[in-house]
Structure formats: structure tokens, C-alpha cells
Design an enzyme around this catalytic site. Sequence first.
Site, PDB file in Angstrom:
ATOM      1  N   GLY A  27       0.808  -1.215   0.000  1.00 37.98           N
ATOM      2  CA  GLY A  27       0.000   0.000   0.000  1.00 37.98           C
ATOM      3  C   GLY A  27       0.845   1.271   0.000  1.00 37.98           C
ATOM      4  O   GLY A  27       1.768   1.398   0.787  1.00 37.98           O
TER       5      GLY A  27
ATOM      6  N   ASN B 262      -1.595  -0.750  -5.060  1.00 36.77           N
ATOM      7  CA  ASN B 262      -2.521  -0.582  -3.930  1.00 36.77           C
ATOM      8  C   ASN B 262      -2.269   0.792  -3.324  1.00 36.77           C
ATOM      9  O   ASN B 262      -1.139   1.112  -2.958  1.00 36.77           O
ATOM     10  CB  ASN B 262      -2.233  -1.714  -2.933  1.00 36.77           C
ATOM     11  CG  ASN B 262      -3.137  -1.702  -1.720  1.00 36.77           C
ATOM     12  OD1 ASN B 262      -2.917  -0.940  -0.790  1.00 36.77           O
ATOM     13  ND2 ASN B 262      -4.143  -2.555  -1.702  1.00 36.77           N
TER      14      ASN B 262
ATOM     15  N   CYS C  86      -7.749  -0.587   5.312  1.00 34.98           N
ATOM     16  CA  CYS C  86      -6.666  -0.922   6.230  1.00 34.98           C
ATOM     17  C   CYS C  86      -7.122  -0.671   7.661  1.00 34.98           C
ATOM     18  O   CYS C  86      -7.484   0.444   8.021  1.00 34.98           O
ATOM     19  CB  CYS C  86      -5.416  -0.105   5.946  1.00 34.98           C
ATOM     20  SG  CYS C  86      -4.086  -0.525   7.110  1.00 34.98           S
TER      21      CYS C  86
ATOM     22  N   GLY D 100      -6.883 -16.141   3.575  1.00 30.61           N
ATOM     23  CA  GLY D 100      -6.496 -17.439   4.103  1.00 30.61           C
ATOM     24  C   GLY D 100      -6.265 -18.531   3.087  1.00 30.61           C
ATOM     25  O   GLY D 100      -6.254 -19.712   3.438  1.00 30.61           O
TER      26      GLY D 100
HETATM   27  C1  LIG Z   1       1.653  -8.089   6.929  1.00 36.41           C
HETATM   28  C2  LIG Z   1       0.463  -7.694   6.110  1.00 36.41           C
HETATM   29  C3  LIG Z   1       0.446  -6.462   5.456  1.00 36.41           C
HETATM   30  C4  LIG Z   1      -0.639  -6.064   4.684  1.00 36.41           C
HETATM   31  N1  LIG Z   1      -0.610  -4.869   4.040  1.00 36.41           N
HETATM   32  C5  LIG Z   1      -1.647  -4.508   3.226  1.00 36.41           C
HETATM   33  C6  LIG Z   1      -1.594  -3.315   2.459  1.00 36.41           C
HETATM   34  O1  LIG Z   1      -0.592  -2.583   2.458  1.00 36.41           O
HETATM   35  N2  LIG Z   1      -2.677  -2.989   1.693  1.00 36.41           N
HETATM   36  C7  LIG Z   1      -3.775  -3.808   1.635  1.00 36.41           C
HETATM   37  O2  LIG Z   1      -4.716  -3.476   0.922  1.00 36.41           O
HETATM   38  N3  LIG Z   1      -3.833  -4.964   2.317  1.00 36.41           N
HETATM   39  C8  LIG Z   1      -2.799  -5.333   3.110  1.00 36.41           C
HETATM   40  N4  LIG Z   1      -2.859  -6.530   3.800  1.00 36.41           N
HETATM   41  C9  LIG Z   1      -4.033  -7.407   3.650  1.00 36.41           C
HETATM   42  C10 LIG Z   1      -3.805  -8.506   2.596  1.00 36.41           C
HETATM   43  O3  LIG Z   1      -3.546  -7.955   1.333  1.00 36.41           O
HETATM   44  C11 LIG Z   1      -4.999  -9.447   2.523  1.00 36.41           C
HETATM   45  O4  LIG Z   1      -6.134  -8.697   2.194  1.00 36.41           O
HETATM   46  C12 LIG Z   1      -5.276 -10.177   3.831  1.00 36.41           C
HETATM   47  O5  LIG Z   1      -4.070 -10.492   4.492  1.00 36.41           O
HETATM   48  C13 LIG Z   1      -6.091 -11.456   3.650  1.00 36.41           C
HETATM   49  O6  LIG Z   1      -5.412 -12.390   2.831  1.00 36.41           O
HETATM   50  P1  LIG Z   1      -4.486 -13.577   3.417  1.00 36.41           P
HETATM   51  O7  LIG Z   1      -5.276 -14.279   4.488  1.00 36.41           O
HETATM   52  O8  LIG Z   1      -4.173 -14.445   2.223  1.00 36.41           O
HETATM   53  O9  LIG Z   1      -3.267 -12.931   3.968  1.00 36.41           O
HETATM   54  C14 LIG Z   1      -1.764  -6.932   4.578  1.00 36.41           C
HETATM   55  C15 LIG Z   1      -1.739  -8.172   5.221  1.00 36.41           C
HETATM   56  C16 LIG Z   1      -0.648  -8.569   5.981  1.00 36.41           C
HETATM   57  C17 LIG Z   1      -0.665  -9.918   6.641  1.00 36.41           C
END
Ligand SMILES: Cc1cc2nc3c(=O)[nH]c(=O)nc-3n(C[C@H](O)[C@H](O)[C@H](O)COP(=O)(O)O)c2cc1C
Lengths: 314, 274
Positions: free
Chosen positions: A47, A100, A131, A245
Site C-alpha cells: 500500500g 494498492n 486498512c 487465508g
Molecule cells: C503483513 C500484512 C500487510 C498487509 N498490508 C496490506 C496493504 O498494504 N494494503 C492492503 O490493501 N492490504 C494489506 N494486507 C491485507 C492482505 O492484502 C490481505 O487482504 C489479507 O491479508 C487477507 O489475505 P491472506 O489471508 O491471504 O493474507 C496486509 C496483510 C498482511 C498480513
Amino acid sequence: MSVDLSVNIGSLKLANPLIAASGCFGYGVEYAEAVDLSTLGAIAVKGLFLEERAGHPPARIVETPGGMLNAIGLQGIGVRRFVAEKLPPLREQAAVVIVNICGSTIEEYAEIARILDDSDGIGAIELNISCPNIKKGGMLFGCSLKGTHEVVSAVRNVTRLPIIPKLTPNVNDVASFAVAASEAGADAISLVNTFLAMAVDVETRRPKLSNVVGGLSGPAIRPIAVRMVHECYQAVNLPIIGMGGIMTPDDALEFVIVGASAVQIGTANFVDPFIWNKLLQGLTEYLERHQLEAVSGLVGSLDLTVRETTWTNS
Amino acid sequence: MLTDVDAVVLSNSILSPAYNVLSLAAPQIASRALPGQFVMVKPDCGNDPLLRRPFSIFEVLRDDNHQISGISLLNKQVGVTTSTLFGLTAGDNVRCLGPLGRPFSMAKRSEKAWMVAGGVGLAPFYTLAVALQSQQIDSTLFYGGQSSRDLFYVEAFRQLRVNLELTTDDGSLGHHGQVTGPLERSLHELKPTTSLRIYACGPTPMMRAVTKLASAHGHDVEVSLEQIMGCGLGGCYSCVVPIRHEGGSVNFVRSCLDGPIFNGRDVVWDGLEQ
Ligand SMILES: Cc1cc2nc3c(=O)[nH]c(=O)nc-3n(C[C@H](O)[C@H](O)[C@H](O)COP(=O)(O)O)c2cc1C
């Protein structure tokens, strides 16, 4: 039999439905040694605000059952440095880039979008209005139908790039936010961002994250995320990018079957940076086993017909 | 090149009720590992805990034919993953990704090398001691633990002709007190013409104290920081350390990419978790 894994997200064509989730893949360039970036459907980069941001002090992550909380606080280099320093190597690697973006104000979202619109090598803009761990902006917009509509319209006015608002799951009726995004001119939607959550160290009675609260991701959230994608698919006529997930090919298929045209993988990439090939292989095998020619044919194929239950008493 | 190996456990030697050394078949990683680098490790535990853990590469192992065969990890039981690693037996599997991170800089022939270790902070120093010995560099290990039962591999370091300064909190072995005691004395005794390279790894307050002491005598310290890490590859921005740059500006730097080795003088110690 060769299967067609390509998908369309509005005007954006992806070679396959696997996208690296924002914040979980750096700016992409960090992974160039481990992964051929051109083999991913796309990369949603970390982001970006207009300016550089320091992010929250450590501890920024903590593990919880089947998942993790994060409160990184959107540390980042700002959009101009991204365009100058990261975009050229990403272009060179032939990566499909989804940027993003995040703003404290609606004007900031629009200003970033304007800068990106002038740059080469960007596939789409993902609007992070979700966020959960920053004070200003982010989820504030994503938790209000009016805010969602305003951000999307403001960005729509300044760019022709496909725009993909990223929805927060921290609302009662996520489908109504999908509708608001659609009405404001979004090309697609992505969901879910993380769930607002908290963990406490009982010995010290202190929160485990410096920011007190953070966002839950990983397998723990997947069933809720699948349900939300299902609800959005029934509410809007836009391509949906599903996430939350995903660890295995079957996890990804669940999202596709309830209506996701593509999926993002976040937390799982931390566990296994070589996950991409394994997922692609699993998808291919599934399509072959079910004699399907294209993954696009599977999108929204959830079978909700009521089955007659019959039995014989013997 | 980065590799992810589904490494077979070759052996697990229990050193004490808390410590063990786990030997893993991972020649692809071992042959490229440099002193100070780490691996991201996950035993076969499904989704709980979900993430890998960073471990310093303790030894580079060789088989009977002297071929590089794997690495070992110095493990201390503190949480779920470390307890699982404590209980493994030969034949089990551990996922192992590496080698990662920036290594220690090598001392020059004209320099003396001092390694300062506290507890499990010994981990990065065995491979460093091997490298120093191969360059015939005069090296010393300042090594502190709670008691004699917490000091390991002392003979192995001695065989590498490393001078030893041992300390224990309870006085059961070596000097009674903290590792900074003999370090301070040695700094005082050092001839001003001697050039010196200092490395430190251990609890954060120890590394901070070593850095302070060394700077008072005009020396830098390369510290190996142990941050909570999500991915080890620069993807998540969770392992950040506040670093002061030339000109005085401070920002959060990823320990997995720009560390885990830092110049202690650049670290904003107040901003690290204690
Ligand atoms: C460490 C971390 C940083 C993240 N940073 C962002 C971000 O900068 N912008 C965003 O839209 N989502 C961010 N997310 C959310 C992820 O893009 C995603 O929507 C969320 O983790 C669910 O997917 P997952 O379970 O596969 O991780 C972040 C997630 C994690 C774990």
C-alpha cells in the site's frame, strides 16, 4: 488436455488467476530471486500513500491460532519513489502490476491516482479503503457507504486505469459496499482485507502489538471471506478478486466457485514463497479432472439447487 | 540462490533441558551459507503456528567423505516451534528456507576478532569462528550464560584456537557476572595500536551494553539482531529495526534484508523491544 487459466478483470487480462496480495509481497522486486514475477497473474504491491510513511514501531505482527495479526502501519516509500525506483524493474520483469493506494483524504487518493495514470506499466489501481490499523483514512472510508462512493468516484474522475476498491470485512453488510463501489464506477472489487482484532500478553497485561489492534489474516478467516465473496457475487455484476487465508488449490477454488474471477494470496506467501507453482499445478489438475477447459468457466459455478433427498427403508 | 529444502533431521543432540542442536540435511543451503546468515524454519506443524521462525546457521556439517551435507541449528525451548524442534528425532522433516540475510563482515588478517555471545546468541559464532580460523585471525569468544549448564561447545571453540572468556551469572563457571565485565577489562588492556573487530549476539540489553562499551573505546560492533520475522524475504515489513542514518534521520529498516547484522552504533536501541 491443456487448460486455459487466463482471466479478465475488466479490461485487465491476467495469464492466470493468482495475484500476490498487497502488503505480503513487498514491492514485488524483493521476490525476483525466488519467483519469476512474470508467471504470477499479477502483483498487488504494498500500500502506497502520496508521501513516505514510517509505519508503526515493532511489534508489528503476532501469531494467533491459524493466522496472524499485523499492524505494519503502511510503512512505505510514497508513490513517486515507487514510480521512479520500483516500477522500472517490475516492467523489466514483465510483471503485471496492481498498485494498492491509500489516502488520508479523498484528494490524496485522487492525487496518487493521477500520478499513476501518467506512469507506464501499471495494470490497475487497487483502492485500499480497508486498512484496519491506521488512524486516518483507510478503513474510515471503507466503513461508510458514502465514503466508499466518494473515494471511488474521485479516482474514477482522474484515471482510465481499471480501479479495484478493496473492501473491508469489518462491516455488517459487505454486499452493500460492493454495490456502492459498483455505482461509483469501479471496474472490479477485491475482498477481504484483514479483520480488526487484538491479542494480549496475559503475563504483562500489555497488548501484543504496539498499535494495540491489528488485522487478522490467514486460514482462520477463510470461511468468513468465502461467505463475503459469495454475498458480493450475488449483489453486483463486477469481477471479484477474492482472498483471505488461501493456502491450497482447494482454498482458491472455493473462492472461484462462489464467484471470484481471481484470487490473492497473502499470508501463505510468508509460509511458502514458492507456493505459486504449487497452486497453479493444483488448479490445472482440478480443471483436468473435471474436464473443464477454462478456469473462467468455474467462476460463480456454485451449485445451490435443492436436491431431493430420497431413501428406501430396507 | 535461495532454496526451500524439506530437510531430514540427521540427529538431535540434547545439550540441556532447554537447549539442543538439530542437524538437518540441507547441502544446497549449507554450501552457500556465510557466517551470520539465517534460515527460516518450520517443522511439520500444520497451521499452528503458521509462520516460519528465523534461526542462525550454527554449523555447516560435513559427511564422512568431508562433503558438505547440511546445517545445524542451536535451539532453545521458549515457544511452540522451539519446543517442537526440541522434540524432533532423526528422520523427521523440517522445512528450511535460506540462506538469508547479510553476513558478518570478515575481519582482516591484521585485526583481532572478538565475539561476544549471550546464551543462545552463541548461534552465529561457530561458523564465524571457523572462517576466522581459516584466515588465521586471532579470535576471542566472550561467552556468558546463567550457569555452567548453559554454556555449550566450549571445547569446540577451543579446538578452533579461539581464546575463551567465559562468564556465568551464578559464578559456577568462568568469571562471576556478566560478559561485559571481561570485555571491559580486555578493552582497557588492549594496546592502542591493535585494530579490532567486535561482533555481538545475545539479549538486546547485552548487545546495547556491548555497543556502548565498545564505542567508549572507539570501536564499532557488528550486532546480530533477533527480530520477530514474518517471511524473511522482505515481503511483510514486520522485522524492522529503527536505524539512524548519516545526517541523523531515523527510519525502520527490514532486518531480514538489511540485517540481521547491523552496526550497533546505527541502531536506535530505545526503539527496539526489550
Ligand atoms: C503483513 C500484512 C500487510 C498487509 N498490508 C496490506 C496493504 O498494504 N494494503 C492492503 O490493501 N492490504 C494489506 N494486507 C491485507 C492482505 O492484502 C490481505 O487482504 C489479507 O491479508 C487477507 O489475505 P491472506 O489471508 O491471504 O493474507 C496486509 C496483510 C498482511 C498480513
